[in-house]
Design an enzyme around this catalytic site. Structure first.
Site, PDB file in Angstrom:
ATOM      1  N   ARG A 126      54.059 -33.727   3.685  1.00  0.00           N
ATOM      2  CA  ARG A 126      54.765 -32.542   4.811  1.00  0.00           C
ATOM      3  C   ARG A 126      56.130 -32.247   4.378  1.00  0.00           C
ATOM      4  O   ARG A 126      56.729 -31.681   5.214  1.00  0.00           O
ATOM      5  CB  ARG A 126      54.671 -32.817   6.259  1.00  0.00           C
ATOM      6  CG  ARG A 126      53.091 -33.218   6.492  1.00  0.00           C
ATOM      7  CD  ARG A 126      52.664 -33.075   7.956  1.00  0.00           C
ATOM      8  NE  ARG A 126      51.452 -33.435   8.518  1.00  0.00           N
ATOM      9  CZ  ARG A 126      50.975 -34.546   8.805  1.00  0.00           C
ATOM     10  NH1 ARG A 126      52.205 -35.572   8.819  1.00  0.00           N
ATOM     11  NH2 ARG A 126      49.895 -34.865   9.065  1.00  0.00           N
ATOM     12  N   LYS A 148      61.047 -19.209  -2.746  1.00  0.00           N
ATOM     13  CA  LYS A 148      59.616 -18.983  -2.742  1.00  0.00           C
ATOM     14  C   LYS A 148      58.953 -19.757  -3.522  1.00  0.00           C
ATOM     15  O   LYS A 148      59.197 -20.002  -4.766  1.00  0.00           O
ATOM     16  CB  LYS A 148      59.712 -17.315  -3.121  1.00  0.00           C
ATOM     17  CG  LYS A 148      59.745 -16.373  -1.955  1.00  0.00           C
ATOM     18  CD  LYS A 148      59.441 -15.033  -2.617  1.00  0.00           C
ATOM     19  CE  LYS A 148      59.538 -13.962  -1.420  1.00  0.00           C
ATOM     20  NZ  LYS A 148      59.294 -12.781  -1.967  1.00  0.00           N
ATOM     21  N   GLU A 190      64.327  -9.149 -14.736  1.00  0.00           N
ATOM     22  CA  GLU A 190      64.890  -9.568 -13.311  1.00  0.00           C
ATOM     23  C   GLU A 190      66.398  -9.241 -13.288  1.00  0.00           C
ATOM     24  O   GLU A 190      66.937  -8.917 -12.055  1.00  0.00           O
ATOM     25  CB  GLU A 190      64.484 -10.924 -12.821  1.00  0.00           C
ATOM     26  CG  GLU A 190      63.133 -10.868 -13.065  1.00  0.00           C
ATOM     27  CD  GLU A 190      62.099 -10.725 -12.083  1.00  0.00           C
ATOM     28  OE1 GLU A 190      62.428  -9.969 -11.264  1.00  0.00           O
ATOM     29  OE2 GLU A 190      60.870 -11.048 -12.083  1.00  0.00           O
ATOM     30  N   LYS A 232      71.088 -12.295  -4.998  1.00  0.00           N
ATOM     31  CA  LYS A 232      69.806 -12.628  -4.780  1.00  0.00           C
ATOM     32  C   LYS A 232      70.409 -13.462  -3.443  1.00  0.00           C
ATOM     33  O   LYS A 232      69.526 -13.604  -2.114  1.00  0.00           O
ATOM     34  CB  LYS A 232      68.944 -13.407  -5.578  1.00  0.00           C
ATOM     35  CG  LYS A 232      67.837 -13.863  -4.944  1.00  0.00           C
ATOM     36  CD  LYS A 232      66.839 -14.212  -5.763  1.00  0.00           C
ATOM     37  CE  LYS A 232      65.379 -14.722  -5.022  1.00  0.00           C
ATOM     38  NZ  LYS A 232      64.234 -14.796  -5.738  1.00  0.00           N
ATOM     39  N   GLU A 242      61.323 -13.097   4.286  1.00  0.00           N
ATOM     40  CA  GLU A 242      61.066 -11.505   4.038  1.00  0.00           C
ATOM     41  C   GLU A 242      60.258 -10.905   4.913  1.00  0.00           C
ATOM     42  O   GLU A 242      59.226 -10.481   5.356  1.00  0.00           O
ATOM     43  CB  GLU A 242      59.983 -11.655   2.813  1.00  0.00           C
ATOM     44  CG  GLU A 242      59.793 -10.097   2.239  1.00  0.00           C
ATOM     45  CD  GLU A 242      59.230 -10.323   0.986  1.00  0.00           C
ATOM     46  OE1 GLU A 242      59.566 -11.136   0.029  1.00  0.00           O
ATOM     47  OE2 GLU A 242      58.365  -9.661   0.674  1.00  0.00           O
ATOM     48  N   ARG A 246      64.281  -8.599   2.204  1.00  0.00           N
ATOM     49  CA  ARG A 246      64.213  -9.428   0.976  1.00  0.00           C
ATOM     50  C   ARG A 246      63.007  -8.721   0.101  1.00  0.00           C
ATOM     51  O   ARG A 246      62.993  -8.998  -1.133  1.00  0.00           O
ATOM     52  CB  ARG A 246      63.794 -10.794   1.449  1.00  0.00           C
ATOM     53  CG  ARG A 246      63.293 -11.815   0.021  1.00  0.00           C
ATOM     54  CD  ARG A 246      63.363 -13.122   0.432  1.00  0.00           C
ATOM     55  NE  ARG A 246      62.947 -13.837  -0.889  1.00  0.00           N
ATOM     56  CZ  ARG A 246      63.155 -15.166  -0.821  1.00  0.00           C
ATOM     57  NH1 ARG A 246      63.448 -15.852   0.018  1.00  0.00           N
ATOM     58  NH2 ARG A 246      62.831 -15.675  -2.115  1.00  0.00           N
ATOM     59  N   ASN A 250      61.463  -7.166  -4.749  1.00  0.00           N
ATOM     60  CA  ASN A 250      59.982  -7.044  -5.393  1.00  0.00           C
ATOM     61  C   ASN A 250      60.026  -5.769  -5.998  1.00  0.00           C
ATOM     62  O   ASN A 250      58.833  -5.202  -6.384  1.00  0.00           O
ATOM     63  CB  ASN A 250      59.062  -7.055  -4.332  1.00  0.00           C
ATOM     64  CG  ASN A 250      58.772  -8.601  -4.180  1.00  0.00           C
ATOM     65  OD1 ASN A 250      58.540  -9.320  -5.191  1.00  0.00           O
ATOM     66  ND2 ASN A 250      58.466  -9.127  -2.807  1.00  0.00           N
ATOM     67  N   HIS A 253      57.376  -4.775  -8.799  1.00  0.00           N
ATOM     68  CA  HIS A 253      56.423  -6.029  -8.744  1.00  0.00           C
ATOM     69  C   HIS A 253      54.923  -5.642  -8.457  1.00  0.00           C
ATOM     70  O   HIS A 253      54.202  -6.292  -8.770  1.00  0.00           O
ATOM     71  CB  HIS A 253      56.997  -7.174  -7.895  1.00  0.00           C
ATOM     72  CG  HIS A 253      58.021  -7.895  -8.223  1.00  0.00           C
ATOM     73  ND1 HIS A 253      59.142  -7.433  -8.818  1.00  0.00           N
ATOM     74  CD2 HIS A 253      58.085  -9.208  -8.555  1.00  0.00           C
ATOM     75  CE1 HIS A 253      60.115  -8.136  -9.343  1.00  0.00           C
ATOM     76  NE2 HIS A 253      59.487  -9.227  -9.046  1.00  0.00           N
ATOM     77  N   HIS A 257      52.695  -6.747 -10.538  1.00  0.00           N
ATOM     78  CA  HIS A 257      51.519  -7.699 -10.491  1.00  0.00           C
ATOM     79  C   HIS A 257      50.278  -7.339 -10.958  1.00  0.00           C
ATOM     80  O   HIS A 257      49.236  -7.936 -11.265  1.00  0.00           O
ATOM     81  CB  HIS A 257      51.791  -8.224  -8.838  1.00  0.00           C
ATOM     82  CG  HIS A 257      52.699  -9.202  -8.618  1.00  0.00           C
ATOM     83  ND1 HIS A 257      53.048  -9.480  -7.337  1.00  0.00           N
ATOM     84  CD2 HIS A 257      53.653  -9.749  -9.309  1.00  0.00           C
ATOM     85  CE1 HIS A 257      54.051 -10.158  -7.531  1.00  0.00           C
ATOM     86  NE2 HIS A 257      54.472 -10.463  -8.708  1.00  0.00           N
ATOM     87  N   HIS A 270      55.308 -12.142 -17.149  1.00  0.00           N
ATOM     88  CA  HIS A 270      55.730 -11.648 -15.719  1.00  0.00           C
ATOM     89  C   HIS A 270      56.949 -10.687 -15.780  1.00  0.00           C
ATOM     90  O   HIS A 270      56.792  -9.670 -15.368  1.00  0.00           O
ATOM     91  CB  HIS A 270      55.975 -12.807 -14.725  1.00  0.00           C
ATOM     92  CG  HIS A 270      56.639 -12.491 -13.466  1.00  0.00           C
ATOM     93  ND1 HIS A 270      55.784 -11.803 -12.466  1.00  0.00           N
ATOM     94  CD2 HIS A 270      58.086 -12.205 -12.828  1.00  0.00           C
ATOM     95  CE1 HIS A 270      56.577 -11.579 -11.379  1.00  0.00           C
ATOM     96  NE2 HIS A 270      57.882 -11.660 -11.665  1.00  0.00           N
TER      97      HIS A 270
END
Ligand code: NAD
Ligand code: GLY
Length: 365
Positions: A126, A148, A190, A232, A242, A246, A250, A253, A257, A270
């Site tokens: 956990r 993330k 990026e 960032k 987010e 935030r 993206n 993206h 994606h 990517h």
């Protein structure tokens, strides 16, 4: 080896989850970079088969002075392995070595290793502490920062994951010397991203220094990595999970994606997909009347100049829309896009499919 020049520091403020991003050539081999991190009995270095022979040894030399048992797992390389099977191999290693809940995980590698190690750290017992040691440009300017973590699902990228912050990020710029040219370009996607969404002056600076960045000129590289991390950190500091702001990180993206998933993970890098996706998202912003054609052309030129693709593959209209719907920003079936409202300022918009299909037709094939 002691690095004579101390690493530069960017702080990410997240209350009790705040941490430092250390940036410097030689930071990985500098024991000072690790000061203050927990000296637990066990540590697990998670890396991959490409990075391990290059950089594991210098890390192990430092960690063996800090932990009684330092275990190493070298994952298979590639986006195609960012999945349950590989994640489970990390849990197998932790359990087989009898690692307890104080064990520190060290992610040594690019964004794939970093995202998977972070997710493993979030889940194991956990939650155990972890440190990001990014060795790609993309990971140093983006993926190692902000917490993330995720693995891919065949139906969508980064769909299974958690927000889970590292204790520290240690970005050693000297590791980039072994990075293939194509990966440097992918990382620059990026870096470029931060210009349109947050800092028009930085965008101009990247245009002026693009050749130095491609050549990994040390001063230019330091400025690019540090400024990217500052932007960032500021965004994540305001919106860690987010709920709004935030999402601007993206930019490009949603289109990117779709390219990655549509072609099969690993076909386009990517960063390549993001580079092309930014040109598409800028084109969308233009079609919505937010920015002019000259700004889109400027962005396209820069993306192309650093060696990234600017023309998307022809996936077919329906397939494009289907792929873009599998996006974490989709709400109630409506796809939401990051658009540029003005140079250096981004926002989220739900856009009718016909408008997006027009962008896809203009930018692909
Ligand atoms: P990657 O991790 O696949 O690394 C790229 C390649 O470079 C790999 O083959 C790797 O083995 C190799 N490599 C790494 N360091 C090297 C070095 N110093 N010298 C030589 N080779 C080296 O890819 P990436 O571009 O670093 O990361 C992409 C991943 O990051 C994607 O899965 C993406 O979804 C994720 N990502 C996450 C976030 C986030 O916020 N968590 C943000 C952006 C991207
Ligand atoms: N790379 C997007 C984010 O961290 O939110």
């Amino acid at each position: 080896m002691v690095n004579p020049k101390p690493a530069e520091r960017v702080r990410i403020e997240l209350a009790d989850r705040s941490y430092d991003i250390l940036i410097g050539a030689g930071a990985l081999a500098d024991a000072r970079s690790f000061d203050g991190l927990p000296a637990s009995r066990d540590a697990l270095v998670v890396t991959n088969v490409t990075v391990a022979p290059l950089y594991a040894q210098r890390l192990l030399e430092i960690l063996r002075g800090r932990h009684e048992h330092v275990h190493v797992i070298a994952l298979p390389d590639g986006e195609a392995h960012k999945d349950w099977t590989t994640l489970n191999a990390i849990f197998d290693a932790l359990l087989q070595q009898g690692c307890d809940r104080k064990t520190v995980l060290y992610a040594l590698g690019g964004g794939v290793v970093g995202d998977m190690t972070g997710f493993a750290a979030a889940c194991y017992m956990r939650g155990v502490p972890f440190v990001q040691l990014p060795t790609t440009l993309l990971a140093q300017v983006d993926s190692s920062v902000g917490g993330k973590t995720a693995i891919n699902h065949p139906l969508g990228k980064n769909m299974i994951g958690a927000f889970y912050q590292p204790l520290r990020v240690i970005a050693d710029l000297s590791t980039l010397a072994t990075l293939p040219r194509r990966e440097i370009a992918a990382g620059l996607a990026e870096v470029i991203k931060y210009g349109p969404i947050a800092d028009d002056e930085f965008f101009g600076w990247i245009e002026q220094h693009a050749d130095e960045l491609v050549a990994l000129q040390p001063a230019a590289l330091m400025h690019a990595v540090k400024r990217s991390c500052e932007i960032k950190a500021a965004v994540v500091g305001q919106d860690e999970r987010e709920s709004g702001l935030r999402a601007i990180l993206n930019f490009g993206h949603t289109f990117g994606h779709a390219i990655e998933a549509g072609l099969g993970y690993g076909e386009w890098l990517h960063g390549e997909a993001v580079g092309c996706g930014m040109v598409m998202a800028a084109t969308l912003s233009m079609r919505l009347g937010l920015i002019d054609a000259a700004y889109v052309a400027r962005l396209r030129r820069l993306v192309e100049r650093v060696g990234l693709p600017v023309r998307a593959p022809d996936l077919g209209r329906e397939r494009w829309l289907e792929l873009m719907r599998v996006d974490k920003k989709t709400e109630g079936g409506a796809i939401r896009y990051v658009v540029i409202e003005a140079p250096g300022r981004a926002a989220m918009r739900a856009v009718p499919d016909e408008v997006v299909a027009g962008v896809v037709a203009e930018c692909s094939g």
